[in-house]
Design an enzyme around this catalytic site. Structure first.
Site, PDB file in Angstrom:
ATOM      1  N   SER A 121       0.718  -1.154   0.015  1.00  0.00           N
ATOM      2  CA  SER A 121      -0.042  -0.061  -0.109  1.00  0.00           C
ATOM      3  C   SER A 121       1.003   1.185  -0.019  1.00  0.00           C
ATOM      4  CB  SER A 121      -0.945   0.003   1.075  1.00  0.00           C
ATOM      5  OG  SER A 121      -1.388  -1.124   1.592  1.00  0.00           O
ATOM      6  N   HIS A 142      -2.443  -3.128  -6.573  1.00  0.00           N
ATOM      7  CA  HIS A 142      -2.974  -2.653  -5.104  1.00  0.00           C
ATOM      8  C   HIS A 142      -4.418  -2.971  -5.202  1.00  0.00           C
ATOM      9  CE1 HIS A 142      -3.690   0.156  -1.872  1.00  0.00           C
ATOM     10  NE2 HIS A 142      -3.398  -0.707  -1.236  1.00  0.00           N
ATOM     11  N   GLU A 154      -5.235  -0.289  -8.408  1.00  0.00           N
ATOM     12  CA  GLU A 154      -4.339   0.663  -8.436  1.00  0.00           C
ATOM     13  C   GLU A 154      -3.164  -0.167  -9.255  1.00  0.00           C
ATOM     14  OE1 GLU A 154      -4.611   4.589  -5.520  1.00  0.00           O
ATOM     15  OE2 GLU A 154      -3.775   2.587  -4.708  1.00  0.00           O
ATOM     16  N   ASN A 192      -4.508   5.783  -0.946  1.00  0.00           N
ATOM     17  CA  ASN A 192      -4.329   5.617   0.668  1.00  0.00           C
ATOM     18  C   ASN A 192      -3.537   7.217   0.655  1.00  0.00           C
ATOM     19  OD1 ASN A 192      -5.158   3.312   1.131  1.00  0.00           O
ATOM     20  ND2 ASN A 192      -3.139   2.241   0.813  1.00  0.00           N
TER      21      ASN A 192
HETATM   22  N1  LIG Z   1      -5.392  -4.555   4.887  1.00  0.00           N
HETATM   23  C1  LIG Z   1      -5.626  -3.462   4.101  1.00  0.00           C
HETATM   24  O1  LIG Z   1      -6.788  -2.888   4.170  1.00  0.00           O
HETATM   25  C2  LIG Z   1      -4.875  -3.458   2.626  1.00  0.00           C
HETATM   26  C3  LIG Z   1      -5.266  -2.964   1.654  1.00  0.00           C
HETATM   27  C4  LIG Z   1      -4.536  -3.149   0.481  1.00  0.00           C
HETATM   28  C5  LIG Z   1      -3.227  -3.462   0.523  1.00  0.00           C
HETATM   29  N2  LIG Z   1      -2.579  -3.989   1.751  1.00  0.00           N
HETATM   30  C6  LIG Z   1      -1.157  -4.436   1.690  1.00  0.00           C
HETATM   31  O2  LIG Z   1      -1.514  -5.815   1.534  1.00  0.00           O
HETATM   32  C7  LIG Z   1      -0.411  -6.414   2.189  1.00  0.00           C
HETATM   33  C8  LIG Z   1      -0.752  -7.572   3.277  1.00  0.00           C
HETATM   34  O3  LIG Z   1      -1.601  -6.891   4.309  1.00  0.00           O
HETATM   35  P1  LIG Z   1      -2.547  -7.533   5.048  1.00  0.00           P
HETATM   36  O4  LIG Z   1      -3.393  -6.444   5.791  1.00  0.00           O
HETATM   37  O5  LIG Z   1      -3.335  -8.524   4.440  1.00  0.00           O
HETATM   38  O6  LIG Z   1      -1.501  -8.210   6.268  1.00  0.00           O
HETATM   39  P2  LIG Z   1      -1.854  -9.258   7.275  1.00  0.00           P
HETATM   40  O7  LIG Z   1      -1.117  -9.094   8.439  1.00  0.00           O
HETATM   41  O8  LIG Z   1      -3.479  -9.439   7.388  1.00  0.00           O
HETATM   42  O9  LIG Z   1      -1.448 -10.594   6.580  1.00  0.00           O
HETATM   43  C9  LIG Z   1      -0.217 -10.950   6.120  1.00  0.00           C
HETATM   44  C10 LIG Z   1      -0.149 -12.575   5.868  1.00  0.00           C
HETATM   45  O10 LIG Z   1       1.060 -12.759   5.399  1.00  0.00           O
HETATM   46  C11 LIG Z   1       1.817 -14.187   5.983  1.00  0.00           C
HETATM   47  N3  LIG Z   1       2.982 -13.941   5.842  1.00  0.00           N
HETATM   48  C12 LIG Z   1       4.193 -13.298   6.465  1.00  0.00           C
HETATM   49  N4  LIG Z   1       5.390 -13.914   6.252  1.00  0.00           N
HETATM   50  C13 LIG Z   1       5.053 -14.794   4.979  1.00  0.00           C
HETATM   51  C14 LIG Z   1       6.066 -15.389   4.235  1.00  0.00           C
HETATM   52  N5  LIG Z   1       7.316 -15.151   4.314  1.00  0.00           N
HETATM   53  N6  LIG Z   1       5.631 -16.204   3.383  1.00  0.00           N
HETATM   54  C15 LIG Z   1       4.173 -16.375   3.012  1.00  0.00           C
HETATM   55  N7  LIG Z   1       3.334 -15.734   3.806  1.00  0.00           N
HETATM   56  C16 LIG Z   1       3.710 -14.756   4.661  1.00  0.00           C
HETATM   57  C17 LIG Z   1       1.166 -13.878   7.428  1.00  0.00           C
HETATM   58  O11 LIG Z   1       1.149 -15.158   7.850  1.00  0.00           O
HETATM   59  C18 LIG Z   1      -0.225 -13.517   7.257  1.00  0.00           C
HETATM   60  O12 LIG Z   1      -1.173 -14.401   6.802  1.00  0.00           O
HETATM   61  C19 LIG Z   1       0.463  -5.352   2.914  1.00  0.00           C
HETATM   62  O13 LIG Z   1       1.535  -5.072   1.884  1.00  0.00           O
HETATM   63  C20 LIG Z   1      -0.502  -4.162   2.835  1.00  0.00           C
HETATM   64  O14 LIG Z   1       0.044  -2.813   2.873  1.00  0.00           O
HETATM   65  C21 LIG Z   1      -3.725  -4.105   2.939  1.00  0.00           C
END
Ligand SMILES: NC(=O)c1ccc[n+]([C@@H]2O[C@H](COP(=O)([O-])OP(=O)(O)OC[C@H]3O[C@@H](n4cnc5c(N)ncnc54)[C@H](O)[C@@H]3O)[C@@H](O)[C@H]2O)c1
Length: 596
Positions: A121, A142, A154, A192
């Site tokens: 993000s 994204h 995005e 964002n």
């Molecule tokens: N939460 C949101 O609203 C949102 C929206 C758009 C983008 N994002 C982006 O998406 C990405 C993930 O965010 P999230 O909120 O889903 O995080 P999250 O913490 O909910 O999930 C992350 C997952 O990655 C896994 N993980 C960690 N290390 C790993 C590895 N080495 N190999 C495989 N899996 C691994 C974890 O076990 C976890 O299940 C980030 O870059 C975030 O910025 C988040």
């Protein structure tokens, strides 16, 4: 010819990853879904089945479709499972070093022609790409939360992403039923960059006890038509993720203090209060992962219990003013059963207001929302006057005259002379300090702000503004009145912009700055906020409706009061106002309305 994507990989099955898997599998693409451990894999699988089961229960997905969808997903531990995919989307936690390590590994494991995408993000896609030997095949895709619902994607191209990779990914988004905006690699991209300053500001308001979590969220939902309030949205995003995004945006985005994460966020993350995913964040949820909020120690008392604390009885209400707001407010009170005394500056004005109220009530009758009897009863409750002396026996006065401090102060001084003791004196000002008006009287404890929204008969929100002198009784009375009017009253302190404008206008101003910096177009920015964040209107559509001059004036007030450098009005906004481009009302603002 566009590239075929027959199998894709998703790395990390958390909040976003599980949703992204669903998007692909729903659209007939086979997915290899990868996690770091068996436990995390099972949680990811449970998120996906939970979401698809809910879709089946809601009748949005047939059982057979769900089974086919789930059959398309191959759940695996470890990146080596991704050797045969055509594209990988990484959705692991928002840490640059982690993402770089994963991309270096993906580069070794994946086919040479595979595209490697990140769902980051806020991190630099360019910095992630240089961890591979194929930065020209690295791109940002994204998605928005929840990925199966939000239409926007995005697409982030770096300076080295090759054009055919961009085109192939755009075609893929279309196949997934998404709308994409393609942009360059800047912290927070479009949505964002505009959203997180607002979210962090809302957390700061909560942290400063400026308003309760329920009131902050209700204000933005009801005042701006947003699908959810900022604190509920933080819980959905995940506070750990939100913290990392803010922190990165602060460091990458020019150290704008508005992106410096509110201290409370760090404390909550450290305490394991991560939002929905952990079962508790700003709100408490039925269980981890559940969208259902359950009461906790901060849940406000039921309205009637709260109202018992000293609300005064109000039967007769005076409304001073003859403009749009006064007219709407007269109607609202009369319809709710109050006796209303309308005071204007002359018989002619009274006749005009009376006509306007009648027209509006008649519209209600035509639309079947009001019976003729109720209309006549409402009209029968209103008396029309051109002299303030008629307010001697009312229980509440609502002032809605011109937005000029000297005029309001003089009026309140007169009300102080005329009105009986114990009357609640309310101002509808949207930008002046309520305390200035209160101190024009000898009874500041009885003065409160009642900030109605336009059009008052329709908008469900009223901001109840307490000054440092407002008594608890006055405030309880204001809450009771709002409840009887059928409005949601949110209580806040006496700061410029109250809740809604303070959170809304800096965001609009930021959108103007983004346009001014040529990062994107007005159309794409509007799309991004509507399709990515569920806003009913994009920022430029809204600015044109509100009026650029009005928006500039509010933004100036916020800047002057808070001295926050990030609140300085966008020069482009000032220039457009100077040029007379005020929005719809002048035929031209950010868009030309004369040709539509
Ligand atoms: N939460 C949101 O609203 C949102 C929206 C758009 C983008 N994002 C982006 O998406 C990405 C993930 O965010 P999230 O909120 O889903 O995080 P999250 O913490 O909910 O999930 C992350 C997952 O990655 C896994 N993980 C960690 N290390 C790993 C590895 N080495 N190999 C495989 N899996 C691994 C974890 O076990 C976890 O299940 C980030 O870059 C975030 O910025 C988040």
């Amino acid at each position: 010819m566009a590239r075929e994507f027959t199998r894709v990989g998703v790395v990390g099955l958390g909040t976003m990853g599980a949703g992204i898997v669903e998007v692909f599998a729903r659209n007939g693409v086979d997915v290899t879904a990868v996690e770091i451990s068996d436990g995390a894999l099972e949680r990811g699988r449970a998120t996906l089945t939970g979401s698809t089961d809910r879709a089946v229960a809601k009748g949005k997905l047939a059982e057979a479709e769900r089974d086919a969808l789930l059959a398309r997903v191959d759940f695996r531990v470890g990146l080596h499972a991704l050797h045969d995919v055509d594209l990988v989307i990484e959705a692991v936690p928002e840490h640059l070093d982690l993402k770089q390590r994963i991309f270096a590994e993906l580069d070794r494991v994946c086919k040479p022609e595979a595209i490697l995408a990140t769902n980051t993000s806020s991190l630099s896609v360019t910095e992630i790409s240089v961890a591979t030997t194929r930065p020209n095949q690295v791109i940002g895709i994204h998605f928005f939360n929840p990925a199966p619902v939000m239409k926007l994607v995005e697409v982030v191209r770096t300076v080295v992403t090759s054009a055919d990779v961009v085109a192939d990914v755009e075609a893929l988004c279309e196949r997934l039923g998404k709308v994409d905006v393609t942009i360059s690699d800047r912290a927070g991209f479009i949505a964002n960059a505009l959203l997180f300053g607002y979210l962090n500001h809302a957390v700061g308001m909560f942290e400063a006890r400026y308003a309760t979590r329920e009131d902050i969220d209700a204000a933005m939902k009801l005042g701006c038509g947003l699908p959810m309030g900022p604190l509920a949205l933080m819980d959905l995003i995940g506070l750990d993720t939100a913290y990392e995004i803010l922190d990165t945006m602060y460091r990458r985005g020019g150290r704008d203090r508005r992106h410096a994460p509110a201290p409370l966020l760090k404390q909550m993350v450290t305490a394991g209060l991560l939002g929905r995913k952990s079962g508790r964040g700003f709100y408490t949820y039925e269980r981890p992962g559940s969208p259902k909020v359950v009461p906790d120690e901060y849940t406000p008392l039921a309205a009637d219990a709260a109202l018992a604390d000293g609300a005064r009885a109000i039967a007769k209400v005076g409304v001073v003013g003859s403009g749009t707001m006064a007219t709407g407010i007269i109607e609202v009170f009369a319809k709710a059963g109050y006796e209303v005394v309308s005071v204007t500056r002359g018989a002619e004005k009274s006749a005009k207001v009376c006509e306007a109220v009648k027209t509006s009530l008649n519209k209600g009758v035509v639309r079947g929302k009001l019976s003729e009897t109720d209309r006549d009863a409402a009209l029968g409750r209103i008396t029309w006057s051109a002299t303030l002396e008629h307010l001697a026996d009312v229980d509440l006065v609502v002032e809605a005259v011109i937005e000029e401090l000297s005029v309001k102060k003089a009026l309140f001084a007169s009300l102080d002379e005329i009105c009986k003791p114990g009357v609640v004196l309310a101002t509808t000002t949207s930008s002046l300090p309520v305390i200035d008006v209160a101190m024009a009287t000898q009874r500041p404890a009885d003065v409160v702000g009642l900030h109605f929204f336009n059009p008052a008969p329709i908008m469900p929100l009223v901001e109840i503004v307490q000054t440092i002198r407002t008594s608890a009784e006055t405030s309880a009375t204001a809450r009771a009145v709002c409840a009887k009017l059928g409005k949601t009253g949110v209580v806040c302190g006496d700061r410029s912009g109250f809740i809604v404008n303070a959170l809304l206008f800096p965001y609009l101003n930021d959108a103007v700055k983004m346009l001014e910096a040529s990062y994107s177009t007005a159309d794409d920015i509007d799309y991004a906020m509507k399709l990515g964040c569920g806003y009913p209107m994009g920022p430029f559509e809204l600015l044109d409706v509100v009026g650029l001059d009005v928006s500039l004036a509010i933004q100036r007030e916020l800047y002057l009061e808070l001295r926050e450098p990030g609140f300085a009005p966008a020069p482009l906004l000032e220039h457009l106002v100077t040029a007379g481009y005020l929005g719809r009302k002048s035929g031209r603002g950010f868009r030309d309305h004369t040709r539509r």
